[in-house]
Design an enzyme around this catalytic site. Structure first.
Site, PDB file in Angstrom:
ATOM      1  CB  THR A 185      -0.897   0.040   1.240  1.00 38.84           C
ATOM      2  OG1 THR A 185      -0.047   0.158   2.389  1.00 38.84           O
ATOM      3  CG2 THR A 185      -1.728  -1.215   1.371  1.00 38.84           C
ATOM      4  CD  GLU A 329      -5.179  -2.304   1.844  1.00 41.71           C
ATOM      5  OE1 GLU A 329      -5.438  -1.777   0.741  1.00 41.71           O
ATOM      6  OE2 GLU A 329      -4.652  -1.694   2.780  1.00 41.71           O
ATOM      7  CE  LYS A 438     -18.217  14.893  14.719  1.00 40.07           C
ATOM      8  NZ  LYS A 438     -18.064  13.736  15.560  1.00 40.07           N
ATOM      9  CD1 TRP A 443     -20.369  12.899  10.558  1.00 38.50           C
ATOM     10  CD2 TRP A 443     -18.213  13.460  10.352  1.00 38.50           C
ATOM     11  NE1 TRP A 443     -19.680  12.267  11.554  1.00 38.50           N
ATOM     12  CE2 TRP A 443     -18.350  12.590  11.464  1.00 38.50           C
ATOM     13  CE3 TRP A 443     -16.946  13.944  10.047  1.00 38.50           C
ATOM     14  CZ2 TRP A 443     -17.270  12.191  12.253  1.00 38.50           C
ATOM     15  CZ3 TRP A 443     -15.864  13.540  10.835  1.00 38.50           C
ATOM     16  CH2 TRP A 443     -16.044  12.678  11.926  1.00 38.50           C
TER      17      TRP A 443
HETATM   18  P1  ADP Z   1      -3.325   3.142  -1.210  1.00 35.99           P
HETATM   19  O1  ADP Z   1      -2.114   2.321  -1.355  1.00 35.99           O
HETATM   20  O2  ADP Z   1      -3.198   4.633  -1.154  1.00 35.99           O
HETATM   21  O3  ADP Z   1      -4.364   2.592  -0.289  1.00 35.99           O
HETATM   22  P2  ADP Z   1      -4.931   2.185  -3.215  1.00 35.99           P
HETATM   23  O4  ADP Z   1      -4.718   2.246  -4.670  1.00 35.99           O
HETATM   24  O5  ADP Z   1      -5.044   0.919  -2.531  1.00 35.99           O
HETATM   25  O6  ADP Z   1      -3.797   3.001  -2.659  1.00 35.99           O
HETATM   26  O7  ADP Z   1      -6.107   3.192  -2.854  1.00 35.99           O
HETATM   27  C1  ADP Z   1      -7.284   2.800  -2.272  1.00 35.99           C
HETATM   28  C2  ADP Z   1      -8.127   4.013  -1.948  1.00 35.99           C
HETATM   29  O8  ADP Z   1      -8.271   4.859  -3.080  1.00 35.99           O
HETATM   30  C3  ADP Z   1      -9.528   3.648  -1.559  1.00 35.99           C
HETATM   31  O9  ADP Z   1      -9.619   3.264  -0.214  1.00 35.99           O
HETATM   32  C4  ADP Z   1     -10.287   4.927  -1.867  1.00 35.99           C
HETATM   33  O10 ADP Z   1     -10.189   5.853  -0.813  1.00 35.99           O
HETATM   34  C5  ADP Z   1      -9.556   5.478  -3.052  1.00 35.99           C
HETATM   35  N1  ADP Z   1     -10.289   5.109  -4.261  1.00 35.99           N
HETATM   36  C6  ADP Z   1     -10.056   4.085  -5.088  1.00 35.99           C
HETATM   37  N2  ADP Z   1     -10.935   4.073  -6.105  1.00 35.99           N
HETATM   38  C7  ADP Z   1     -11.746   5.123  -5.922  1.00 35.99           C
HETATM   39  C8  ADP Z   1     -12.877   5.649  -6.620  1.00 35.99           C
HETATM   40  N3  ADP Z   1     -13.320   5.094  -7.739  1.00 35.99           N
HETATM   41  N4  ADP Z   1     -13.479   6.744  -6.122  1.00 35.99           N
HETATM   42  C9  ADP Z   1     -13.041   7.329  -4.980  1.00 35.99           C
HETATM   43  N5  ADP Z   1     -11.986   6.884  -4.281  1.00 35.99           N
HETATM   44  C10 ADP Z   1     -11.355   5.797  -4.729  1.00 35.99           C
END
Ligand code: ADP
Length: 539
Positions: A185, A329, A438, A443
C-alpha cells in the site's frame, strides 16, 4: 456427501497456458523503453515465461522466494507476471515513485532475492543498492545492445539471461492458496504494508472483474492498460487478458496524452484503463489538438473519485465509461458503476449522477457500512458509515501478519472509506475517514464539495481539506486549479457553490494553485495540502 468434480487448482500459470493454446496468435504490442514498437503473441509470452522460470530456477529461486520488479507496462514485465508465480515464487511489483527510504524498506521487508528493473530505473537502484539486505542480483530488462554502464556489481542482461534456457518446462501443480504476488500500500501514514495475493485470489479476481457488469472484454478487444503494472497488478488486466484472450497494447514509459493517442490509433485500441490524472492528460490533448480515437469504445476509471467534467467529456465523444472502486487490499476491483439499459432515458447529468457513484459489488465481494460502534447501517443511499468488505480476493492479513489479523471480530476488512449504499447496492464513497471534515459536530464530505467545485466552468481540479477552527472545530478550505485560460475569483466560486451546497458547507477560503501535489499512485496528497494550507482559522 462430497462433490465429485475435479479439484483443479486455480493457478496463474493456467491463464497463460490457456491463452497460448486458444489465442496463440493474438498480439501483445509494446512501446518499448528502448523506443521501437515490439510485437509478440500469447504463444511467445508462454514460451518466454517458461524460459524465465527455468532461468530463475537455475539461479536458485525456489517456491515461496520473493522476486521484485521495477518496471513499466511492457511484454517483458508480462513474462515476469507469469514466469515468477508460475514456478511458485512470488512477484513483488515495486512502485518506482516511492520515496527512496520506502523503496529500501519494501525491498528489504519482502526479502526479495532478485530485482528486475527497466532501463529508466537503473539510477534509482544504484542510489539504494548498498542498503539492500537481501537482493543479490540485478537483472536489467533489456538486450545486450542497450545494456547500460552501471555501478551495481554483476548486473545481468535479461535477454541473455533467459536465452540459455529452453521452453520445455511443465509448470508445477501448486497449492492454489500459494502466494503469487505482493503489492505494498502507499503508506501515507507509517510504513507501507504488503498485501499478498494468492494464485487462487488472482484467478478469481481476473474472472470476477471480467463479468458482464464489470470490465468485460472479449477476444475481439484491443486493450491499453495505462494503469501501471507496478501498482496493484495493473488492476489484474494482465491476467484478465489471458483469460479472455484479447490483444494487449502496452504503453511502456510514454503516458502523456499525445503519446497515448498515437498508440491507440496505431493499434486500434477499443478499451483503455486509467486513473483520473491520466484521463485528464488525454482529454486535454484531445481538446487542444482536435485529435480523437475513433476505435475507442470504453474508458475505465478508478483509483480516485472522477470529476463530472471528465465523465462528460468522454460521453460527449461517444466513449462509454465504467468506474471502479477498490484498493490494494481488494486486488483491487471490488465495485463497478456502469450505465444500464434503464438509464438510457436519462439526460447527460442524470447519467453522470449514476457514473460518479462507485457502483455495485461484483459477485464474490460483500459490502456493508457500519456506524462508529460497528453496527450495520441501512442501504438507503443517504446514511453514511465506514465501508467494510469481505470476499475471496480481499486481504485477510498483511505480509508478516497472522491470517485474519487485518480483519475486525466478525471477519470484515475495514476500508477506511466512508460511503453510502442505495437500495440497489450502488455504493458511493463520500470520503476517506481521515479526510472527513467535522464542523460544529456535523460531517462535511470533502469529495462532495470537490465534486461541486469542479462544476464551476473555470475550475479544472479541486481538493478540499479541513483546517482547525476556533469555533467550529474544523472548517473546509478549497484548493483549486483553474482551467487553462480560466481566471476565477474567490467570490465567483463561493457564489457558485452557494446555489449547490448548504450554507455551512461553504469553504472558509478558496486558494488557487497551478497544480495539486500527487502521490506515487497519482492521488492528491491531502497530507501535503494540510501541511501547506492547514494552518487554522482563529486558532
Ligand atoms: P493506497 O495504497 O493509497 O491505499 P490504493 O490504490 O489501494 O492506494 O487506494 C485505495 C483508496 O483509493 C480507496 O480506499 C479509496 O479511498 C480510493 N479510491 C479508489 N478508487 C476510488 C474511486 N473510484 N473513487 C473514490 N476513491 C477511490
Amino acid at each position: 456427501m462430497r462433490g465429485l468434480m475435479m479439484e483443479t487448482p486455480l493457478l496463474v500459470s493456467s491463464l497463460v497456458e490457456h491463452a497460448a493454446r486458444v489465442f496463440p496468435d493474438t498480439e501483445i504490442v509494446t512501446r518499448t523503453v528502448e523506443g521501437p514498437i515490439h510485437r509478440c503473441t500469447w504463444k511467445d509470452v508462454r514460451s518466454r515465461s517458461r524460459r524465465l522460470a527455468r532461468a530463475l530456477q537455475a539461479s536458485g529461486v525456489r517456491e515461496a522466494d520473493t522476486v521484485a520488479t521495477l518496471g513499466w507496462n511492457t511484454q517483458r514485465h508480462l513474462e515476469l507476471y507469469y514466469g515468477v508465480p508460475g514456478l511458485g515464487a512470488v512477484l513483488h511489483t515495486v512502485n518506482p515513485r516511492l520515496h527512496s527510504t520506502q523503496l529500501i524498506y519494501v525491498l528489504n521487508h519482502a526479502a526479495d532475492r532478485i530485482l528486475f528493473v527497466d532501463l529508466t530505473f537503473v539510477p534509482l537502484v544504484e542510489a539504494v543498492w548498498e542498503q539492500l539486505d537481501t537482493v543479490r542480483t540485478l537483472v536489467i530488462l533489456t538486450d545486450r545492445k542497450h545494456m547500460p554502464e552501471t555501478t551495481v556489481p554483476g548486473a545481468v542482461c535479461y535477454e541473455e539471461w533467459i536465452a540459455g534456457h529452453d521452453d520445455d518446462y511443465a509448470w508445477p501443480e501448486l497449492d492454489e492458496n500459494a502466494a503469487a504476488g505482493i503489492c505494498y500500500t502507499s503508506g501515507t501514514t507509517g510504513n507501507p504494508k504488503g498485501v499478498v495475493f494468492s494464485n487462487r485470489s488472482t484467478v478469481l479476481h481476473a474472472m470476477g472483474s471480467s463479468l458482464p457488469d464489470a470490465f468485460p472484454v472479449s477476444a475481439d478487444g484491443v486493450v491499453l492498460p495505462v494503469v501501471p503494472m507496478f501498482h496493484v497488478m495493473a488492476w489484474g488486466v494482465p491476467y484478465a487478458a489471458a483469460l479472455s484472450g484479447y490483444k494487449l497494447v502496452m504503453p511502456g514509459p510514454r503516458l502523456d496524452g499525445e503519446g497515448l493517442t498515437e498508440l491507440m490509433n496505431l493499434e486500434g485500441v477499443t478499451h483503455y484503463f486509467g486513473v483520473p490524472t491520466v484521463h485528464l492528460g488525454l482529454l486535454a490533448h484531445w481538446e487542444t489538438s482536435g485529435a480523437s480515437v475513433p476505435t475507442l469504445k470504453l474508458a475505465t476509471t478508478g483509483g480516485a473519485a472522477p470529476a463530472r467534467s471528465m465523465l462528460r467529456a468522454f460521453l460527449s465523444r461517444g466513449v462509454d465509461v465504467r468506474h471502479g472502486w477498490g484498493m490494494t487490499e481488494t486486488s483491487p476491483v471490488a465495485t463497478v458503476s456502469r450505465l444500464t439499459a434503464r438509464h438510457e432515458g436519462l439526460d447527460e447529468d442524470g447519467k453522470i449522477d449514476v457514473l460518479v457513484k462507485q457502483g455495485r459489488p461484483l459477485y464474490g465481494v460483500e459490502l456493508r457500512i457500519v456506524d462508529e460502534g460497528g453496527r450495520p447501517l441501512t442501504w438507503d443511499g443517504r446514511t453514511s458509515g465506514e465501508l467494510q468488505i469481505r470476499g475471496p480476493w480481499v486481504c485477510s492479513a498483511y505480509l508478516g501478519g497472522e491470517p485474519g489479523s487485518a480483519l475486525d471480530g466478525e471477519g470484515w476488512f475495514p476500508t477506511g472509506d466512508v460511503a453510502t449504499i442505495d437500495p440497489e447496492g450502488r455504493m458511493k464513497i463520500t470520503d476517506r475517514k481521515k479526510d472527513l471534515i467535522k464542523s460544529g459536530g456535523e460531517w462535511i464530505s470533502s469529495i462532495d464539495l470537490e465534486d461541486m467545485a469542479m462544476r464551476h466552468p473555470e475550475i479544472a481540479r479541486a481538493a478540499v481539506i479541513g483546517v482547525p477552527h476556533e469555533k467550529w472545530g474544523e472548517r473546509p478550505v478549497l484548493i483549486a486549479v483553474p482551467t487553462p485560460g480560466g481566471d476565477p475569483s474567490k467570490q465567483s466560486v463561493l457564489e457558485f457553490l452557494e446555489g449547490l451546497v448548504a450554507r455551512w458547507w461553504l469553504p472558509d477560503d478558496v486558494i488557487f494553485v497551478d497544480a495539486l501535489p500527487l502521490g506515487g499512485t497519482g492521488k492528491v496528497q491531502k497530507t501535503e495540502l494540510r501541511a501547506r494550507y492547514g494552518g487554522g482559522i482563529g486558532v
